[in-house]
Design an enzyme around this catalytic site. Structure first.
Site, PDB file in Angstrom:
ATOM      1  N   ASP A 118      40.242  41.432  36.772  1.00 45.18           N
ATOM      2  CA  ASP A 118      41.219  41.400  38.265  1.00 45.18           C
ATOM      3  C   ASP A 118      41.394  42.629  39.003  1.00 45.18           C
ATOM      4  O   ASP A 118      42.482  43.531  39.345  1.00 45.18           O
ATOM      5  CB  ASP A 118      42.357  40.589  37.769  1.00 45.18           C
ATOM      6  CG  ASP A 118      42.320  39.614  37.522  1.00 45.18           C
ATOM      7  OD1 ASP A 118      41.336  38.648  38.229  1.00 45.18           O
ATOM      8  OD2 ASP A 118      43.077  38.958  35.820  1.00 45.18           O
ATOM      9  N   ASP A 178      37.309  32.771  39.883  1.00 39.45           N
ATOM     10  CA  ASP A 178      38.242  33.542  41.071  1.00 39.45           C
ATOM     11  C   ASP A 178      37.657  35.273  40.491  1.00 39.45           C
ATOM     12  O   ASP A 178      38.024  36.247  41.724  1.00 39.45           O
ATOM     13  CB  ASP A 178      39.126  33.885  39.321  1.00 39.45           C
ATOM     14  CG  ASP A 178      40.080  32.781  39.377  1.00 39.45           C
ATOM     15  OD1 ASP A 178      39.290  32.055  39.052  1.00 39.45           O
ATOM     16  OD2 ASP A 178      41.365  32.372  39.124  1.00 39.45           O
TER      17      ASP A 178
END
Length: 394
Positions: A118, A178
């Site tokens: 991330d 994602d």
């Protein structure tokens, strides 16, 4: 004479529409400023005195309505700094620059955290916006180091960047949709260094995801598990959706945004076509509500009595504004994004001074885990402000 009158009336209507759009944007940024001041005032009281890991950024509200903060390692830690940068970009107020720098600095050590995919969410939303607006060379260094850290997770045989390290009893090498959002950091690193390695990895990841993540109807799985030695797909799941074969709303939004961004960075028409196909799936879906704010999953069984996901809507709107600049269907995409923004502003914003300063209500984090259901979320606010800025620039 009639022609002159018609032209004058048309111009007046367009001007009026333009003024209305500017007024909408201004009203939402005015609200965002007021809410950010509330949040900044409430953060100290929400910070535990003796926490082993100090929380640095707001994420959501607890079931009791308390402000929940997260440490730098949390995937959402970069969104609040990013919101502050967007406030500075819109207002040019030096106070927002000061606060943006302060909250961005709190997550700098994440540039060395190779245990997460991330990095884009955390670093590019904060340091990336900071560098774009200030050209601070220290921010440039953080972006480059973060990209170097991220590509340590690249698996060449499979052609993907590994997402999660948890639940190793479930997946060997999971990749979530994602992860498309973290590729922008790699494209930025190539532009800043001239080293094609970063962008090449981003392109390969996007191509592999395009090949394996999508069903024939162009909906996306949430998780695809890979054998890292052979590159073979082991299984396909939808971890945060209703079922493995359902279309989790935010996952579709990540795909739309990710492939639009990849087209911007590469001008590869395959990525543009992918973004358009994902947009068609979303916008033509019979269970997309009339106000275009999706339920948390397009296949949730109790629609219309299911929670909405405002965070998915804000990501969709931001992506559609960008896609509108690239596509022959641009006018339609922009009109859809305008409807999303207008409906969010009308029906989904927090009353001024409430909800500890969050801007938007009614997002859904993970319904299957009964986690963050019908709450404000920092990333909903971040992509809302981004969408408003993109609307303004268009």
């Amino acid at each position: 004479m009639k022609k002159t009158i018609l032209i004058t009336l048309t111009f007046a209507a367009l001007s009026s529409s333009g003024f209305a759009q500017k007024a909408l944007i201004k009203s939402q940024f005015d609200l965002a400023e007021k809410q950010a001041k509330v949040m900044l005032a409430d953060i100290p009281a929400a910070t535990p005195a003796n926490a082993k890991v100090v929380p640095v950024s707001p994420r959501t509200l607890s079931p009791t309505g308390a402000l929940q903060l997260v440490p730098a390692r949390d995937w959402t830690s970069g969104f609040f700094p990013g919101e502050l940068w967007y406030l500075y970009e819109y207002t040019h107020n030096p106070e927002w620059l000061k606060q943006a720098r302060l909250y961005t600095a709190k997550i700098e050590n994440e540039k060395l955290n190779a245990g997460t995919h991330d990095m884009g969410f955390k670093i590019y939303c904060s340091f990336g916006n900071g560098y774009r607006l200030t050209n601070d060379p220290a921010y440039k260094d953080v972006i480059i180091q973060s990209a170097r850290t991220l590509i340590k997770r690249y698996k060449p045989a499979a052609g993907i960047i590994r997402s999660w390290d948890h639940h190793k009893e479930v997946w060997q090498c999971p990749v979530i949709i994602d992860n498309m959002m973290n590729l922008e950091l790699l494209f930025a690193a190539t532009k800043l260094t001239g080293d094609r390695t970063f962008a090449d990895i981003a392109v390969k990841h996007a191509q592999t995801t395009m090949k394996n993540h999508f069903r024939p109807d162009m909906s996306s799985y949430h998780v695809v598990d890979y054998d890292t030695l052979t590159g073979k797909v082991i299984q396909k799941n939808t971890h945060q959706g209703y079922s493995h074969e359902s279309a989790w709303a935010r996952g579709q939004a990540w795909a739309l945004y990710g492939y639009t961004m990849c087209y911007r960075e590469t001008r590869d028409k395959a990525f543009l076509e992918q973004a358009e196909k994902v947009a068609a799936f979303i916008l033509q879906h019979p269970r997309l509500p009339a106000d275009l704010i999706p339920y948390w999953d397009f296949d949730a069984p109790k629609i219309p009595d299911e929670p909405r996901d405002v965070s998915a809507a804000t990501v969709m709107a931001s992506a559609l504004y960008e896609l509108s600049a690239f596509s022959k269907q641009g006018a339609m995409y922009r009109a859809k994004a305008d409807r999303i923004i207008a409906n969010l502003a009308k029906n989904y914003v927090s009353p001024e001074g409430e909800n500890h300063g969050f801007i938007l209500l009614h997002s859904t984090g993970s319904k299957p885990a009964n986690s963050e259901v019908d709450v404000p979320l920092s990333y909903a606010d971040y992509y809302y402000l981004e969408a408003l800025l993109r609307k303004q620039k268009l």
